[in-house]
Enzyme design. Structure first.
Site, PDB file in Angstrom:
ATOM      1  N   SER A 299      -9.926  -0.782   7.134  1.00 40.57           N
ATOM      2  CA  SER A 299      -9.368  -0.597   5.789  1.00 40.57           C
ATOM      3  C   SER A 299      -8.670  -1.796   5.175  1.00 40.57           C
ATOM      4  O   SER A 299      -8.311  -1.759   4.001  1.00 40.57           O
ATOM      5  CB  SER A 299      -8.394   0.567   5.779  1.00 40.57           C
ATOM      6  OG  SER A 299      -9.111   1.748   5.671  1.00 40.57           O
TER       7      SER A 299
ATOM      8  N   SER B 238      -9.765   1.737   2.991  1.00 43.32           N
ATOM      9  CA  SER B 238      -8.886   2.516   2.167  1.00 43.32           C
ATOM     10  C   SER B 238      -7.857   1.672   1.385  1.00 43.32           C
ATOM     11  O   SER B 238      -7.264   2.178   0.429  1.00 43.32           O
ATOM     12  CB  SER B 238      -8.131   3.532   3.014  1.00 43.32           C
ATOM     13  OG  SER B 238      -7.300   2.884   3.958  1.00 43.32           O
TER      14      SER B 238
ATOM     15  N   LYS C 206       0.863  -1.186   0.000  1.00 42.14           N
ATOM     16  CA  LYS C 206       0.000   0.000   0.000  1.00 42.14           C
ATOM     17  C   LYS C 206       0.896   1.231   0.000  1.00 42.14           C
ATOM     18  O   LYS C 206       1.969   1.211   0.633  1.00 42.14           O
ATOM     19  CB  LYS C 206      -0.884  -0.044   1.255  1.00 42.14           C
ATOM     20  CG  LYS C 206      -1.931   1.056   1.349  1.00 42.14           C
ATOM     21  CD  LYS C 206      -2.814   0.827   2.584  1.00 42.14           C
ATOM     22  CE  LYS C 206      -3.891   1.883   2.734  1.00 42.14           C
ATOM     23  NZ  LYS C 206      -4.757   1.647   3.909  1.00 42.14           N
TER      24      LYS C 206
HETATM   25  N1  GLN Z   1     -13.047   3.899   6.472  1.00 45.43           N
HETATM   26  C1  GLN Z   1     -12.464   4.283   7.711  1.00 45.43           C
HETATM   27  C2  GLN Z   1     -12.070   5.730   7.664  1.00 45.43           C
HETATM   28  O1  GLN Z   1     -12.345   6.363   6.712  1.00 45.43           O
HETATM   29  C3  GLN Z   1     -11.320   3.397   8.041  1.00 45.43           C
HETATM   30  C4  GLN Z   1     -10.080   3.812   7.393  1.00 45.43           C
HETATM   31  C5  GLN Z   1      -8.920   2.914   7.705  1.00 45.43           C
HETATM   32  O2  GLN Z   1      -9.059   1.860   8.312  1.00 45.43           O
HETATM   33  N2  GLN Z   1      -7.748   3.387   7.350  1.00 45.43           N
HETATM   34  O3  GLN Z   1     -11.521   6.258   8.571  1.00 45.43           O
END
Ligand code: GLN
Length: 493
Positions: A179, A155, A80
């Protein structure tokens, strides 16, 4: 031997060790595959084919000399774009880190290199890991390989999409509120969020430091376990990493697979999760079918209560932005990345570089975070959220007195279409089943469980286990994977 891009980590290790394939063949195979499908999928922000092939050739030389670094020596992996690899870009899919090149390796990257992995590609993501669809990337719209009109989740959507589209054997993502698990579920692959502290965060660009954790996105549970073996371990560079015994989760699964049953295992079903409104019928149907599979495997269901669940979203969306606002203060147009060319003074440098460099969602979180931390609101919001976090954690401690694992859906809805959740609050709601695990610090995994009848898109289930109980978690996930019919359907590529 013919290259098959569907190859798993386990198979690749076997083929490499028996000499049936070389690392150069494997790496070139994935480069070809990337070239063929990236125009439709758009999961990668960068690929350095030359560097990867050079690393692959070195790996082949080590094997030829009878001295591989590990059984995984020569296998390509995708990171990532918020995990540092020396000499490679690390943009976090943000304009503010455009052209930023990491001066050092993250600890996980060092561990991958020490095991001989070939770094191939930087996966797209929501900017600074904030989002649930990858739509917040400043650069690229990643499509779901099962249906390119739909999002891959986020994400770590790029990491999940490369694995699902067979552009990579395996990938690393990061999970702050879901995410890894949510995009894995959306793309029909396995996503593991290790216990907080199991894997070093050194060299992971921080979003919310008390919640972030790096973990694998893989084709199988075994592969996720094997990758955890490589990346886990205490690290003096991360004071929140945990002392832990060196154990092999993959070796444990090999043993377990001889009799993959769950007799005597108690699985908790949290009342509060099952009464969440707005869960899509297809998600409920897959969940019910998963329960039946676990029963057939010998597991027993018990009802548990996590009474503070209704506060988990509010708590997460205070704690995470608060930490993000502090972590992202370092991006100021001076020390890293983008600087506004129009700025004429020091104040303008800060204002304009940050204003132009950050996208809308990141700006929203920074504003939210500074607000809840400001004097006058700190006690009412941040301190209160910290107290609620303790209550949420205690809920899990109590629940695990009655059960070994907890089963829930991953996302209330199947993968949605681009633009469908343009209201940020709607988008935040897709995290309803995943954020509590980061607040508690425990471990969890998302495993493919079926297809949504209406959209024909993948739906996963989430298993959670107490802190450091990854062995138990992975065993149950593996038993489920063996018993559950493979997802029926063909990804769009
Ligand atoms: N979707 C969640 C957020 O927007 C989780 C993001 C993540 O785990 N990095 O914060």
């Amino acid at each position: 031997m013919m290259f098959n891009p569907k190859i798993t980590l386990r198979e690749a290790a076997e083929l490499l060790s028996s000499g049936k394939i070389t690392s150069v063949e494997l790496t070139q195979g994935f480069i070809d595959r990337i070239n063929a499908v990236e125009p439709q999928i758009g999961a990668l922000l960068a690929v350095d084919a030359e560097l990867a092939l050079a690393a692959a050739a070195e790996s082949d030389a080590r094997r030829a000399a009878g001295a591989p670094l590990s059984e995984y020596d020569g296998i390509p992996v995708t990171l990532k774009d918020n995990i540092c690899a020396k000499g490679q870009q690390c943009s976090c899919a943000s304009k503010i880190l455009k052209d930023f090149v990491s001066p050092y390796d993250a600890t996980v990257t060092t561990r991958l290199r020490e095991a001989g992995f070939v770094l191939l590609g930087r996966a797209n993501m929501d900017e600074f890991a904030m989002g649930s669809s990858c739509e917040n990337s400043a650069y690229l719209k990643t499509k779901n390989p099962w249906d390119t009109e739909r999002v891959p989740g986020g994400s770590s959507g790029g990491s999940a999409a490369v694995v699902a589209a067979n552009e990579s054997v395996i990938a690393l993502g990061s999970d702050t509120g879901g995410s890894i698990r949510q995009p894995a579920s959306f793309c029909g692959v396995v996503g593991l969020k290790p216990t907080y502290g199991r894997v070093s965060r050194s060299g992971l660009v921080a979003f919310a430091s008390s919640l972030d954790q790096i973990g694998p996105i893989a084709k199988t549970v075994y592969d996720a376990a094997a990758m955890l073996d490589v990346i886990a371990g205490e690290d003096p560079m991360d004071c929140t990493s945990l002392p832990q015994e060196k154990e092999s989760f993959a070796a444990d699964l090999v043993e377990f697979e001889k009799l993959p049953r769950l007799d005597g295992v108690k699985i908790g079903l949290p009342e509060e999760y099952l009464s969440v409104e707005g869960v899509a019928p297809g998600v409920t149907a897959v969940f019910e079918q998963a329960k039946k599979i676990f029963t057939d495997l010998g597991a027993e269901f018990v009802s548990v209560s996590l009474p503070h669940t209704k506060y988990s979203m509010a708590c997460y969306y205070i704690v995470a932005p608060a930490e993000a606002s502090a972590n992202l203060a370092r991006f100021d147009g001076i020390r890293y990345g983008y600087r506004s060319p129009e700025a004429k003074s020091i104040d303008e440098t800060y204002f304009m570089s940050r204003g132009e460099g950050f996208g809308m969602e990141v700006a929203r979180r920074i504003m939210l975070g500074t607000y809840v931390l400001s004097s006058g609101y700190y006690d009412a919001y941040y301190l209160k959220a910290q107290k609620v976090r303790t209550l949420l954690r205690n809920d899990f401690v109590e629940a695990y007195k009655k059960c070994d694992l907890i089963l829930t859906p991953v996302s209330p809805v199947p993968p949605f279409k681009f633009g469908e959740k343009s209201d940020p609050l709607q988008m935040y709601l897709s995290d309803i089943f995943t954020t509590a695990l980061n607040l508690s610090g425990d471990c969890g995994i998302s495993v493919p469980a079926g297809l949504d009848a209406e959209t024909k898109m993948p739906v996963g289930i989430q298993l959670m286990a107490p802190a450091m109980a990854e062995k138990r978690l992975l065993r149950a996930a593996r038993a489920f994977e063996i018993a559950c019919p493979a997802l029926d359907g063909t990804p769009a590529v």
